[in-house]
Each structure stands twice: as structure tokens, then as C-alpha cells.
Design a protein around this motif. Sequence first.
Motif, PDB file in Angstrom:
ATOM      1  N   GLN A  70       0.816  -1.207   0.000  1.00 13.01           N
ATOM      2  CA  GLN A  70       0.000   0.000   0.000  1.00 13.01           C
ATOM      3  C   GLN A  70       0.853   1.262   0.000  1.00 13.01           C
ATOM      4  OE1 GLN A  70      -3.400  -0.122  -0.342  1.00 13.01           O
ATOM      5  NE2 GLN A  70      -3.133   2.073  -0.747  1.00 13.01           N
ATOM      6  N   ALA A  71       1.982   1.213   0.674  1.00 12.30           N
ATOM      7  CA  ALA A  71       2.854   2.393   0.727  1.00 12.30           C
ATOM      8  C   ALA A  71       3.378   2.751  -0.663  1.00 12.30           C
ATOM      9  CB  ALA A  71       4.020   2.151   1.684  1.00 12.30           C
ATOM     10  N   LEU A  72       3.676   1.745  -1.464  1.00 11.86           N
ATOM     11  CA  LEU A  72       4.162   1.996  -2.819  1.00 11.86           C
ATOM     12  C   LEU A  72       3.031   2.539  -3.695  1.00 11.86           C
ATOM     13  CD1 LEU A  72       6.698   1.858  -4.508  1.00 11.86           C
ATOM     14  CD2 LEU A  72       6.224  -0.550  -4.981  1.00 11.86           C
ATOM     15  N   LYS A  73       1.834   2.001  -3.547  1.00  9.28           N
ATOM     16  CA  LYS A  73       0.683   2.510  -4.309  1.00  9.28           C
ATOM     17  C   LYS A  73       0.351   3.941  -3.904  1.00  9.28           C
ATOM     18  CE  LYS A  73      -2.002  -1.094  -3.390  1.00  9.28           C
ATOM     19  NZ  LYS A  73      -3.184  -1.999  -3.439  1.00  9.28           N
ATOM     20  N   ASP A  74       0.441   4.215  -2.608  1.00  9.80           N
ATOM     21  CA  ASP A  74       0.169   5.586  -2.141  1.00  9.80           C
ATOM     22  C   ASP A  74       1.209   6.567  -2.673  1.00  9.80           C
ATOM     23  OD1 ASP A  74      -2.021   4.660  -0.751  1.00  9.80           O
ATOM     24  OD2 ASP A  74      -1.032   4.641   1.206  1.00  9.80           O
ATOM     25  N   ALA A  75       2.456   6.131  -2.714  1.00 10.21           N
ATOM     26  CA  ALA A  75       3.522   6.997  -3.226  1.00 10.21           C
ATOM     27  C   ALA A  75       3.290   7.335  -4.693  1.00 10.21           C
ATOM     28  CB  ALA A  75       4.880   6.322  -3.044  1.00 10.21           C
ATOM     29  N   LEU A  76       2.838   6.358  -5.472  1.00 13.74           N
ATOM     30  CA  LEU A  76       2.544   6.614  -6.882  1.00 13.74           C
ATOM     31  C   LEU A  76       1.402   7.622  -7.012  1.00 13.74           C
ATOM     32  CD1 LEU A  76       2.871   6.069  -9.900  1.00 13.74           C
ATOM     33  CD2 LEU A  76       1.371   4.077  -9.641  1.00 13.74           C
ATOM     34  N   ALA A  77       0.368   7.457  -6.220  1.00 16.33           N
ATOM     35  CA  ALA A  77      -0.766   8.393  -6.273  1.00 16.33           C
ATOM     36  C   ALA A  77      -0.334   9.805  -5.894  1.00 16.33           C
ATOM     37  CB  ALA A  77      -1.875   7.903  -5.347  1.00 16.33           C
ATOM     38  N   ASP A  78       0.512   9.908  -4.889  1.00 15.86           N
ATOM     39  CA  ASP A  78       1.009  11.232  -4.485  1.00 15.86           C
ATOM     40  C   ASP A  78       1.851  11.866  -5.587  1.00 15.86           C
ATOM     41  OD1 ASP A  78      -0.237  10.906  -2.040  1.00 15.86           O
ATOM     42  OD2 ASP A  78       1.585  10.291  -0.973  1.00 15.86           O
ATOM     43  N   PHE A  79       2.649  11.044  -6.242  1.00 12.07           N
ATOM     44  CA  PHE A  79       3.485  11.547  -7.322  1.00 12.07           C
ATOM     45  C   PHE A  79       2.638  12.082  -8.468  1.00 12.07           C
ATOM     46  CE2 PHE A  79       5.226  10.647 -11.536  1.00 12.07           C
ATOM     47  CZ  PHE A  79       6.287  11.534 -11.543  1.00 12.07           C
ATOM     48  N   VAL A  80       1.625  11.325  -8.876  1.00  3.70           N
ATOM     49  CA  VAL A  80       0.781  11.735 -10.002  1.00  3.70           C
ATOM     50  C   VAL A  80       0.159  13.099  -9.732  1.00  3.70           C
ATOM     51  CG1 VAL A  80      -1.296  11.191 -11.323  1.00  3.70           C
ATOM     52  CG2 VAL A  80       0.319   9.371 -10.730  1.00  3.70           C
ATOM     53  N   GLU A  81      -0.316  13.309  -8.531  1.00  3.40           N
ATOM     54  CA  GLU A  81      -0.939  14.579  -8.178  1.00  3.40           C
ATOM     55  C   GLU A  81       0.077  15.723  -8.205  1.00  3.40           C
ATOM     56  OE1 GLU A  81      -3.582  16.594  -4.564  1.00  3.40           O
ATOM     57  OE2 GLU A  81      -3.048  14.468  -4.491  1.00  3.40           O
ATOM     58  N   ALA A  82       1.267  15.460  -7.685  1.00  4.74           N
ATOM     59  CA  ALA A  82       2.277  16.516  -7.584  1.00  4.74           C
ATOM     60  C   ALA A  82       2.940  16.827  -8.918  1.00  4.74           C
ATOM     61  CB  ALA A  82       3.341  16.117  -6.563  1.00  4.74           C
ATOM     62  N   ASP A  83       2.993  15.843  -9.818  1.00 10.46           N
ATOM     63  CA  ASP A  83       3.809  16.012 -11.022  1.00 10.46           C
ATOM     64  C   ASP A  83       3.120  16.808 -12.120  1.00 10.46           C
ATOM     65  OD1 ASP A  83       6.433  15.261 -12.179  1.00 10.46           O
ATOM     66  OD2 ASP A  83       5.199  14.290 -13.702  1.00 10.46           O
ATOM     67  N   GLU A  84       1.815  16.977 -12.052  1.00  9.51           N
ATOM     68  CA  GLU A  84       1.131  17.695 -13.124  1.00  9.51           C
ATOM     69  C   GLU A  84       1.654  19.126 -13.267  1.00  9.51           C
ATOM     70  OE1 GLU A  84      -3.372  19.058 -14.156  1.00  9.51           O
ATOM     71  OE2 GLU A  84      -3.000  16.907 -13.859  1.00  9.51           O
ATOM     72  N   ALA A  85       1.930  19.780 -12.149  1.00  8.50           N
ATOM     73  CA  ALA A  85       2.478  21.133 -12.213  1.00  8.50           C
ATOM     74  C   ALA A  85       3.853  21.133 -12.883  1.00  8.50           C
ATOM     75  CB  ALA A  85       2.576  21.727 -10.813  1.00  8.50           C
ATOM     76  N   VAL A  86       4.627  20.076 -12.667  1.00  8.73           N
ATOM     77  CA  VAL A  86       5.949  19.968 -13.281  1.00  8.73           C
ATOM     78  C   VAL A  86       5.810  19.788 -14.791  1.00  8.73           C
ATOM     79  CG1 VAL A  86       8.117  18.679 -13.322  1.00  8.73           C
ATOM     80  CG2 VAL A  86       6.884  18.987 -11.159  1.00  8.73           C
ATOM     81  N   LEU A  87       4.841  18.963 -15.206  1.00  9.30           N
ATOM     82  CA  LEU A  87       4.602  18.761 -16.635  1.00  9.30           C
ATOM     83  C   LEU A  87       4.346  20.095 -17.328  1.00  9.30           C
ATOM     84  CD1 LEU A  87       2.126  15.709 -16.766  1.00  9.30           C
ATOM     85  CD2 LEU A  87       4.587  15.692 -17.097  1.00  9.30           C
TER      86      LEU A  87
END
Length: 372
Positions: free
Chosen positions: A294-311
Motif C-alpha cells: 500500500q505504501a508503494l501505491k500511495d507513493a505513486l498516487a502522491d506523485f501523479v498529483e504533484a507532477d502535473e504542475a511539473v509537466l
Amino acid sequence: MKSATAILALVAASAAGSAVAADYNANHFFAERHSMVRGPYVEFAKKVSEATDGEVNFTVFSGGSLLPPAASLQGVRDGVAQVTYHAGTYTPAELPVANLIGNAAFYNTDPLVMAFASTEFGLTNEAALEEWRNNGVVFGGGYSTSEYVMMCNTPVKSFEDIQGKRLRMAGGAWTRFAEFVGAVPVSIPSSEMYTGLDTGSLDCAVAAADALDSFSLSDVVTSMNTLAIGNYYAGFEWGYNRAFWQSLSPENREVLFDQMAYYLAQHRVEFDADVEKAVTAAKSNGMQVYKPDQALKDALADFVEADEAVLIENAEKRGVENAEAVLEDYKKLVDRWDVLLAEVDRTDVDALAELARVEIYDQLDPASYGTE
């Protein structure tokens, strides 16, 4: 020894001098047995020749035998190839719009949805169309790999396990994800994954699992983690030299539309079948398959949300105007295709191809598309 640029120029000059010839070059840097080549290039070339009564004959060069990966965009622009596959990651400065949407691969990891959405975007979005024109390319159609997973020579079961692991990544958002979870991204072509895993310079290759077979990774992989780390579709499956495209009759362009619609669908069905076959064989030979914790899945979800601004920021730095609006337009297409494909048999190539024709290619005018 002549430089690569000089060789390209000589071949381009030769191609330009024989513009009325019926024999043309089709380029792909994957091996002929790969699903992105054997249908969408080898079979495609035969079907096009038959349907045009021999007026358009493609000679297929696979495995990088005509153009190496990084040179495919320049090669098709200069007429070395009349049609080519191109992975957009190799040319981020030339294709900032394509890389913007290509790096949105975590928004929806359904490969069928992303293949159809990226195709419609590339054929209809004005920012994308301008980018193709600026690069001397007529966009024909997109693609998508199956979902990327971690294929490793050491067990990676959890968020803790991934810390410090050297992961082969496709660049862009994948590199940022590796850093986000505490891993070390290694940017190498897919052709070098085997050597990296074999020599220990990589702990995992992040790619579609058909690579267990198509790149022989099953020989050096002992475990796989099924975390869906996006899927790759940046660039195009078919990009045409503009002079070549404009030399074609509208009837022959319509043949290309029809065959691209079919092989857009066929490729997706074949790619997923190759994944299933490769994983089944590797498991029977002892490969362990782990689901992410679950920690790895949560990390991916957090990344997706944070990375849109970087894109968006990266795209704007590369000159994309209204990058946020461009990305929103793409996401609308992704959502549209998520709905359109929900009720279709995903193993029925003909049904999927007909959907691509009706919803995408039939909306184009073969007399005017690519002539602006």
C-alpha cells in the motif's frame, strides 16, 4: 568515414530525386518480431501495397537498420524514410507538445484508452498539428505500450525495497517518479536493458512486460512487481515525410487512414497478448510476481498529483503556449475514450478498428489533411 549527417543528406538527396517512384522506406527501431512492427509495419506495408494496386510500396527496415532511435525524427523529415516510428522522449526540444501529453501517462494507465486518445489528439489538436508541421512531419497515428512494470534481478515487493534501487526509466515523468520514491533512475534505451540487468548496473527495468520475451529479459529477471508505472506513447507510430504525403492522391491517403485505424487496434490486442504470453512463460520458469504494497501505491498516487504542475512548467519552458489548456484538452480526450471503449470487446480487432475509423479517421478529409 562520412559523418552521420552527411550520410543522411546524401540519402535524402537521392530520395528527393526519385519522388515519383512507388518504392518507399518505412523505419522502426524495434525488431521485426515485436508487436509494434510485425503488424503495424510488416503487415501494414503489404496491405497498403495491395490496396493501392502497387502505387505505394513500403520496404520495412526494422531493428534500427535504417535509422537509429534518436535520428528517426530527422530522418523522416529529411526523406531518408517516408514513414517512421518515433519515440518522443529522444527529442524533447523538438516535440514539447508531444512530450507534454506523453508524460501524462499516469493520468490513465489503460493502454487502449491512451493509444486511441493520443491518436485523436495528434490528428486534431492545433498545437500538436503545428508541432508536426514545424518538424516536417505529417502525423498518421499513435500507439501505446502495455502498462510499465518493474522487472528485477532482486526482489522489490514494497516501498522500502525500492529505496536506492537502480531503475531503468524512459526519462521524463518516469525519471521523476524514481526520484520521488527514493530510487535511482537510469536512462538507457530499451535495447540496453538486458545488459544492465545481466551486469548488475540495473536492479530493475521499468518497461512493458512483453520485454521478457521481445528483449529476452526473462533470462536475467527473477521477479516482477506489478505496480502500473504508466505506459509509453510519446511521439507516433506512423509519422510521414511531408513531401511524400503531399505527393499521394487523396485515394491513397484514405487507404493509409483505413490501414492505420486497423493496425492501431490490432497492435493493442497483439501487444497485450504478447505480455500475457511472456509473463506466463517467465512464471513457469521461476519468476516471482509481487503486488505492490500500500505504501508503494500511495507513493505513486502522491506523485501523479504533484507532477502535473511539473509537466506544465517544463512544457512552458520549452515554448508551449497555454500548456495547462493543452493538457486539459488531452485529458478530455482520454476521458472520452475511457467511455467509448468501456463497452467494446477488447479482443475484437475489427470492432476496435471500426471505432477508430468512425470516431477518428472518418472525421479527416484525405484531400486536405497534411497539406496545410
